[in-house]
Design an enzyme around this catalytic site. Sequence first.
Site, short mmCIF file in Angstrom:
data_model
loop_
_atom_site.label_atom_id
_atom_site.label_comp_id
_atom_site.label_asym_id
_atom_site.label_seq_id
_atom_site.Cartn_x
_atom_site.Cartn_y
_atom_site.Cartn_z
N ASP A 75 0.84 -1.21 0.00
CA ASP A 75 0.00 0.00 0.00
C ASP A 75 0.87 1.25 0.00
O ASP A 75 0.67 2.16 -0.82
CB ASP A 75 -0.90 0.03 1.24
CG ASP A 75 -2.08 -0.91 1.17
OD1 ASP A 75 -3.09 -0.53 0.60
OD2 ASP A 75 -1.96 -2.04 1.68
N ASP A 154 -6.40 4.53 -4.96
CA ASP A 154 -6.39 3.48 -3.93
C ASP A 154 -5.20 2.59 -4.28
O ASP A 154 -5.24 1.85 -5.26
CB ASP A 154 -7.69 2.68 -3.96
CG ASP A 154 -7.83 1.79 -2.72
OD1 ASP A 154 -6.80 1.47 -2.11
OD2 ASP A 154 -8.97 1.41 -2.38
N ILE A 156 -3.68 -0.12 -2.97
CA ILE A 156 -4.00 -1.54 -3.01
C ILE A 156 -5.48 -1.65 -2.64
O ILE A 156 -5.84 -1.72 -1.46
CB ILE A 156 -3.14 -2.39 -2.05
CG1 ILE A 156 -1.65 -2.25 -2.40
CG2 ILE A 156 -3.56 -3.86 -2.11
CD1 ILE A 156 -1.25 -2.90 -3.72
N ASP A 157 -6.33 -1.65 -3.65
CA ASP A 157 -7.76 -1.79 -3.42
C ASP A 157 -8.06 -3.27 -3.25
O ASP A 157 -7.79 -4.07 -4.14
CB ASP A 157 -8.52 -1.22 -4.63
CG ASP A 157 -10.02 -1.26 -4.43
OD1 ASP A 157 -10.47 -1.30 -3.27
OD2 ASP A 157 -10.74 -1.26 -5.44
N THR A 159 -7.20 -4.92 0.02
CA THR A 159 -5.99 -5.35 0.73
C THR A 159 -6.14 -6.76 1.30
O THR A 159 -5.17 -7.54 1.31
CB THR A 159 -5.65 -4.36 1.86
OG1 THR A 159 -5.66 -3.04 1.34
CG2 THR A 159 -4.30 -4.67 2.45
N SER A 276 -12.09 -5.80 -4.52
CA SER A 276 -11.54 -4.65 -5.26
C SER A 276 -12.33 -4.25 -6.49
O SER A 276 -13.31 -4.91 -6.89
CB SER A 276 -10.08 -4.92 -5.66
OG SER A 276 -10.01 -5.66 -6.87
N LYS A 279 -13.65 -5.96 -10.11
CA LYS A 279 -15.02 -6.31 -10.53
C LYS A 279 -15.48 -5.46 -11.70
O LYS A 279 -16.16 -5.94 -12.61
CB LYS A 279 -15.99 -6.17 -9.35
CG LYS A 279 -15.76 -7.16 -8.22
CD LYS A 279 -16.81 -7.05 -7.15
CE LYS A 279 -16.64 -5.84 -6.28
NZ LYS A 279 -15.44 -5.89 -5.43
N ARG A 293 -23.51 -3.12 -4.64
CA ARG A 293 -22.88 -2.84 -3.36
C ARG A 293 -23.82 -1.93 -2.57
O ARG A 293 -24.07 -0.79 -2.97
CB ARG A 293 -21.52 -2.17 -3.56
CG ARG A 293 -20.74 -1.90 -2.27
CD ARG A 293 -19.37 -1.36 -2.62
NE ARG A 293 -18.66 -0.86 -1.46
CZ ARG A 293 -17.81 -1.58 -0.71
NH1 ARG A 293 -17.59 -2.85 -1.03
NH2 ARG A 293 -17.18 -1.05 0.31
N ASP A 305 -12.62 4.31 -4.07
CA ASP A 305 -13.10 2.94 -4.21
C ASP A 305 -13.93 2.71 -5.47
O ASP A 305 -14.30 1.57 -5.75
CB ASP A 305 -13.93 2.54 -2.99
CG ASP A 305 -13.08 2.33 -1.74
OD1 ASP A 305 -11.95 1.81 -1.88
OD2 ASP A 305 -13.53 2.68 -0.64
#
Length: 363
Positions: A75, A154, A156-157, A159, A276, A279, A293, A305
Amino acid sequence: GRSRLGLVRSGLWWTLGRLVSKMTRRYELERCEAVRVVVKACTVSRRVQDRMDDDEEEKLLSTQKADASPVTVADFAVQALLLSQLHKLFPEDCFIAEESSGALRADKRLLDEVLDEVNGVLPVPDHMTSDELCEAIDLGRHSGGDGRRTWVLDPIDGTKGFLRKEQYCIALGLLDHGRVRVGILGCPNLPCLLPGALVADIGTVFHAEQGHGVVMQTAEANPNTCVALPLDEPYPSSAVGIQFMESVESAHSSHAMSAKVAAVLGVVCPPIRMDSQAKYGVLARGQANIFMRFPKKEYIENIWDHAAGAIVLEEAGGTVTDGAGRPLRFDLGRKMDNDYGIVASNGIDHGELIRAVGEARCD
């Protein structure tokens, strides 16, 4: 539809020149440079993850943020690399990013590990000091909401997916006047398989520019595969019928609500659960049809995000809205207005999906 292009055997700049219109584009330079740096960042994240197989101490270099989500060396390293490189190229731009340098300044061992990772992919004249690395990370503190050109990251979307050695992505977007103009998703663990291909390369990068489409390529500086989306042929899949996706983790998103909407639509296939913004890339290439979501309790989405993923899907012909069918807003600051959730689709009637969401809410 856009024509599917063949193998690419030359550099990234030549590749993009072949895949996009030759007309002058406002964000062409930003897109090309951002892809170049994201590909380099994919290398950094892979190196950290690969060492986790042999060195359990790497897991001990994970720390915890206020919301209890893990933060890894990757990250910090990815954020420092991307923000430092983009700041050199576009010094007047602002940055919104997820991490801050506080944990590094308090832990020399962690700081040294991150510094080694960043300098490991930079030429010697560009090597950073500890102070320079922390300053680069803290470039991402801009509050946003002011219409200025702002890169949203982001590092490391997903993690937890990273730590499980599953799907994660490096998600980078460019806002200008509050709208997403460029988006890049670097997905180091996502197979890049084309219709008719027998073997998939591991590692996929999606990159989009507003009004100029989206490209899928392998996650390398000289990509073996580089194609415009949407594909002319259906993406390889063993499933039949509508496929819907949701997050692996249920802490911030209601799986029960997604299941209700799926039932209203008559979806019989089980959900594809993936960490993450990868998708969005999977939807963009036609491997699934729906991503839902729905926030739980008082959770408010961060703009990093969804910004990059949203433009990737939209430029591939998909649709992204909130659960009431309204466009997503990235002009409010670091957070989004998402009381109605986020709903994305590709290859189905989005209006029908929104009606199903409304029916499920009333149930």
